[in-house]
Design a protein around this motif. Sequence first.
Motif, PDB file in Angstrom:
ATOM      1  N   GLN A  39       1.354  -4.786  15.040  1.00  0.00           N
ATOM      2  CA  GLN A  39       1.550  -4.388  13.655  1.00  0.00           C
ATOM      3  C   GLN A  39       1.790  -5.595  12.742  1.00  0.00           C
ATOM      4  N   LEU A  40       1.291  -5.468  11.500  1.00  0.00           N
ATOM      5  CA  LEU A  40       1.473  -6.494  10.479  1.00  0.00           C
ATOM      6  C   LEU A  40       2.256  -5.927   9.309  1.00  0.00           C
ATOM      7  N   LEU A  41       3.025  -6.810   8.653  1.00  0.00           N
ATOM      8  CA  LEU A  41       3.726  -6.450   7.435  1.00  0.00           C
ATOM      9  C   LEU A  41       2.911  -6.912   6.230  1.00  0.00           C
ATOM     10  N   PRO A  42       2.871  -6.131   5.154  1.00  0.00           N
ATOM     11  CA  PRO A  42       2.101  -6.546   3.965  1.00  0.00           C
ATOM     12  C   PRO A  42       2.784  -7.708   3.258  1.00  0.00           C
ATOM     13  N   VAL A  43       1.985  -8.584   2.642  1.00  0.00           N
ATOM     14  CA  VAL A  43       2.518  -9.737   1.913  1.00  0.00           C
ATOM     15  C   VAL A  43       1.848  -9.822   0.541  1.00  0.00           C
ATOM     16  N   ASP A  44       2.498 -10.554  -0.378  1.00  0.00           N
ATOM     17  CA  ASP A  44       1.910 -10.785  -1.697  1.00  0.00           C
ATOM     18  C   ASP A  44       1.085 -12.061  -1.676  1.00  0.00           C
TER      19      ASP A  44
END
Length: 276
Positions: free
Chosen positions: A126-131
């Motif tokens: 799983q990946l976390l969203p980033v700006d």
Amino acid sequence: MSFYTSLSGLKGAQTDMSVISNNIANANSIGFKRSKATFGDIFASSPTQATKTVAGQGQRLIGIAQQFTQGSYETSEKTLDLAIVGEGLFVVKGDPPREQVTYTRNGAFSPTPNGNIVDSTGQKLQLLPVDANGNVTDRTLAGMSDFVLPTGAPSDPTASLINVSIGQDGLVTATFANGEDQVLGKVAMATFPSMEGLRPIGDAHWQSTGESGQPSIDAATNGPMGAIRSGALERSNVDITEELVMLIGAQRNFQANAKAIEGASTLTQTIINMRT
């Protein structure tokens, strides 16, 4: 009574040997964490009875606790082989319809034909969203997404993927043939208030429980999560020498309790023969 006292000792020594044997058997398992059996004594007396004249009644198993200490590392030539330097766990998710979320230290990830990055059990990393600046924007289980390799550059779908890099903070960057880079997100990691409360389900995977508490989700290099090492794998934290010494001690305890039972049996037989 001495029969049952020694019998509890035999059962305890047998459990101890089973735990140690499991540790030794998994000495080469990636991400495995050794376990240790802890025991307590059994003592019972009435409220009005003087305890100075009462003997203990054996031992009982308190629990088998996992030891989440750091394992040694081995280098790898695969970018998707990941090792954690710290207390964090990778977050992986199973297939629909359950999509069960589990946690692992086994960082041997590989791509599937459709581009999903999965571990040795087929669960998706799983990946976390980033700006735009690489800062995580959502630190919840619901905000995570599957790690999927893109097939083409955002501005040119015909430009093929040529490289994927993963930084110490878990930032995943894809590079394409046209020189364009695309940030996919940060590798999701988790820690728990009580790591020993996690339920092991095999293959260096764990499930959260009421005893472990709710997970804290974040990216690497934040708090106790630790850093990610791309191109490396964490081996088990089993020390073979230490385990063998403990195994010898457990065997001696088993033999001593067996000898006590043999002595009690001989004494009982002698008393019976005296009466006959």
